[in-house]
Design a protein around this motif. Structure first.
Motif, PDB file in Angstrom:
ATOM      1  N   ILE A  20       0.877  -1.153  -0.003  1.00  0.00           N
ATOM      2  CA  ILE A  20       0.083  -0.043   0.088  1.00  0.00           C
ATOM      3  C   ILE A  20       0.916   1.245   0.016  1.00  0.00           C
ATOM      4  O   ILE A  20       0.588   2.194  -0.735  1.00  0.00           O
ATOM      5  CB  ILE A  20      -1.074   0.130   1.296  1.00  0.00           C
ATOM      6  CG1 ILE A  20      -1.992  -1.332   1.084  1.00  0.00           C
ATOM      7  CG2 ILE A  20      -1.594   1.486   1.351  1.00  0.00           C
ATOM      8  CD1 ILE A  20      -2.786  -1.407   2.266  1.00  0.00           C
ATOM      9  N   GLN A  21       1.873   1.265   0.901  1.00  0.00           N
ATOM     10  CA  GLN A  21       2.867   2.494   1.083  1.00  0.00           C
ATOM     11  C   GLN A  21       3.487   2.579  -0.358  1.00  0.00           C
ATOM     12  O   GLN A  21       3.713   3.645  -0.872  1.00  0.00           O
ATOM     13  CB  GLN A  21       3.805   2.238   1.977  1.00  0.00           C
ATOM     14  CG  GLN A  21       4.733   3.203   2.138  1.00  0.00           C
ATOM     15  CD  GLN A  21       5.896   3.003   3.296  1.00  0.00           C
ATOM     16  OE1 GLN A  21       5.928   2.107   3.812  1.00  0.00           O
ATOM     17  NE2 GLN A  21       6.718   4.097   3.413  1.00  0.00           N
ATOM     18  N   ALA A  22       3.898   1.553  -1.121  1.00  0.00           N
ATOM     19  CA  ALA A  22       4.620   1.536  -2.357  1.00  0.00           C
ATOM     20  C   ALA A  22       3.598   2.150  -3.335  1.00  0.00           C
ATOM     21  O   ALA A  22       3.986   2.989  -4.182  1.00  0.00           O
ATOM     22  CB  ALA A  22       5.197   0.357  -2.788  1.00  0.00           C
ATOM     23  N   ALA A  23       2.529   1.733  -3.537  1.00  0.00           N
ATOM     24  CA  ALA A  23       1.302   2.152  -4.383  1.00  0.00           C
ATOM     25  C   ALA A  23       1.169   3.681  -4.292  1.00  0.00           C
ATOM     26  O   ALA A  23       1.024   4.382  -5.240  1.00  0.00           O
ATOM     27  CB  ALA A  23       0.215   1.332  -4.277  1.00  0.00           C
ATOM     28  N   ARG A  24       1.003   4.062  -2.758  1.00  0.00           N
ATOM     29  CA  ARG A  24       0.769   5.502  -2.680  1.00  0.00           C
ATOM     30  C   ARG A  24       1.939   6.386  -3.221  1.00  0.00           C
ATOM     31  O   ARG A  24       1.516   7.459  -3.758  1.00  0.00           O
ATOM     32  CB  ARG A  24       0.402   5.758  -1.180  1.00  0.00           C
ATOM     33  CG  ARG A  24      -0.741   5.296  -0.428  1.00  0.00           C
ATOM     34  CD  ARG A  24      -0.988   5.576   0.870  1.00  0.00           C
ATOM     35  NE  ARG A  24      -2.217   5.188   1.421  1.00  0.00           N
ATOM     36  CZ  ARG A  24      -2.586   4.872   2.624  1.00  0.00           C
ATOM     37  NH1 ARG A  24      -1.780   4.905   3.379  1.00  0.00           N
ATOM     38  NH2 ARG A  24      -3.697   4.728   2.965  1.00  0.00           N
ATOM     39  N   GLU A  25       3.305   6.126  -2.943  1.00  0.00           N
ATOM     40  CA  GLU A  25       4.285   6.842  -3.343  1.00  0.00           C
ATOM     41  C   GLU A  25       4.109   7.026  -4.974  1.00  0.00           C
ATOM     42  O   GLU A  25       4.378   7.828  -5.244  1.00  0.00           O
ATOM     43  CB  GLU A  25       5.521   6.162  -2.843  1.00  0.00           C
ATOM     44  CG  GLU A  25       5.841   6.214  -1.595  1.00  0.00           C
ATOM     45  CD  GLU A  25       6.980   5.267  -0.857  1.00  0.00           C
ATOM     46  OE1 GLU A  25       7.661   4.617  -1.633  1.00  0.00           O
ATOM     47  OE2 GLU A  25       7.151   5.331   0.353  1.00  0.00           O
ATOM     48  N   GLU A  26       4.027   5.465  -5.690  1.00  0.00           N
ATOM     49  CA  GLU A  26       4.049   5.831  -7.097  1.00  0.00           C
ATOM     50  C   GLU A  26       2.648   6.637  -7.503  1.00  0.00           C
ATOM     51  O   GLU A  26       3.131   7.214  -8.533  1.00  0.00           O
ATOM     52  CB  GLU A  26       4.170   4.170  -7.566  1.00  0.00           C
ATOM     53  CG  GLU A  26       3.969   4.297  -9.042  1.00  0.00           C
ATOM     54  CD  GLU A  26       5.404   4.872  -9.742  1.00  0.00           C
ATOM     55  OE1 GLU A  26       5.351   4.959 -10.841  1.00  0.00           O
ATOM     56  OE2 GLU A  26       6.178   5.003  -9.174  1.00  0.00           O
ATOM     57  N   GLU A  27       1.864   6.368  -6.953  1.00  0.00           N
ATOM     58  CA  GLU A  27       0.668   7.330  -7.488  1.00  0.00           C
ATOM     59  C   GLU A  27       0.835   8.854  -7.067  1.00  0.00           C
ATOM     60  O   GLU A  27       0.521   9.405  -8.057  1.00  0.00           O
ATOM     61  CB  GLU A  27      -0.667   6.799  -6.461  1.00  0.00           C
ATOM     62  CG  GLU A  27      -1.832   7.311  -7.096  1.00  0.00           C
ATOM     63  CD  GLU A  27      -3.243   6.989  -6.379  1.00  0.00           C
ATOM     64  OE1 GLU A  27      -4.077   6.702  -7.044  1.00  0.00           O
ATOM     65  OE2 GLU A  27      -3.260   6.815  -5.250  1.00  0.00           O
ATOM     66  N   ARG A  28       1.550   9.052  -6.028  1.00  0.00           N
ATOM     67  CA  ARG A  28       1.934  10.545  -5.842  1.00  0.00           C
ATOM     68  C   ARG A  28       2.988  11.041  -6.910  1.00  0.00           C
ATOM     69  O   ARG A  28       2.786  12.151  -7.383  1.00  0.00           O
ATOM     70  CB  ARG A  28       2.410  10.713  -4.457  1.00  0.00           C
ATOM     71  CG  ARG A  28       2.622  12.026  -3.805  1.00  0.00           C
ATOM     72  CD  ARG A  28       2.998  12.108  -2.346  1.00  0.00           C
ATOM     73  NE  ARG A  28       2.303  11.369  -1.603  1.00  0.00           N
ATOM     74  CZ  ARG A  28       2.451  10.224  -0.674  1.00  0.00           C
ATOM     75  NH1 ARG A  28       3.971   9.903  -0.829  1.00  0.00           N
ATOM     76  NH2 ARG A  28       1.797   9.908   0.018  1.00  0.00           N
TER      77      ARG A  28
END
Length: 142
Positions: free
Chosen positions: A71-79
């Motif tokens: 989830i953290q990696a997905a949020r970072e990439e989405e940001r």
């Protein structure tokens, strides 16, 4: 849904102490609880990965060990992707960077730039508004 069911069956089948009463570890509640939590995490991870859309390949490549890290990696990439899209929109909407100047500069007489962007005689331009595109008169000799 069938994929998750098959995955659950495989995960449980690989741990007979979860269901086989003849196993010595069957009564080890701590170990069984840890294994059920691990299985739940694996299943949640696969469900999460399926819902990622265009981020799925990126997250799979990062190979996160836990759902929280995924989830953290997905949020970072989405940001990162959102900020790069905003930059593209900002540059696309900036008409001054793409608009060609017709005529010559009112300060130096050279074509290709506005008077507010003129590099010659810059000290005289500092007193005037930088955002104004009105013609400027060259300084008068004294």
């Amino acid at each position: 849904m069938a994929d998750e069911t098959e995955k659950l069956i495989d995960l449980v089948h690989n741990c007979p102490y979860l269901y086989d009463t003849s196993q010595t570890e069957y009564k080890n509640i701590v170990k069984k609880t840890e294994k059920w939590n691990e299985i739940a995490g694996i299943l949640n991870m696969s469900i999460f990965m399926e819902g990622l859309g265009n981020l799925k390949d990126y997250i799979k490549a990062r190979n996160p060990l836990t759902l929280d890290k995924a989830i953290q990696a997905a949020r970072e990439e989405e940001r990162i992707r959102m900020s790069s899209e905003e930059v593209k929109k900002l540059h696309k909407g900036n008409s001054m960077t793409t608009k060609k100047v017709n005529g010559a500069c009112n300060i130096c007489g050279k074509p290709g730039h506005w008077a507010r962007d003129c590099r010659s005689n810059k000290s005289n331009n500092t007193n005037q508004s930088k955002n104004s595109s009105t013609p400027h008169e060259p300084p008068k000799p004294q």
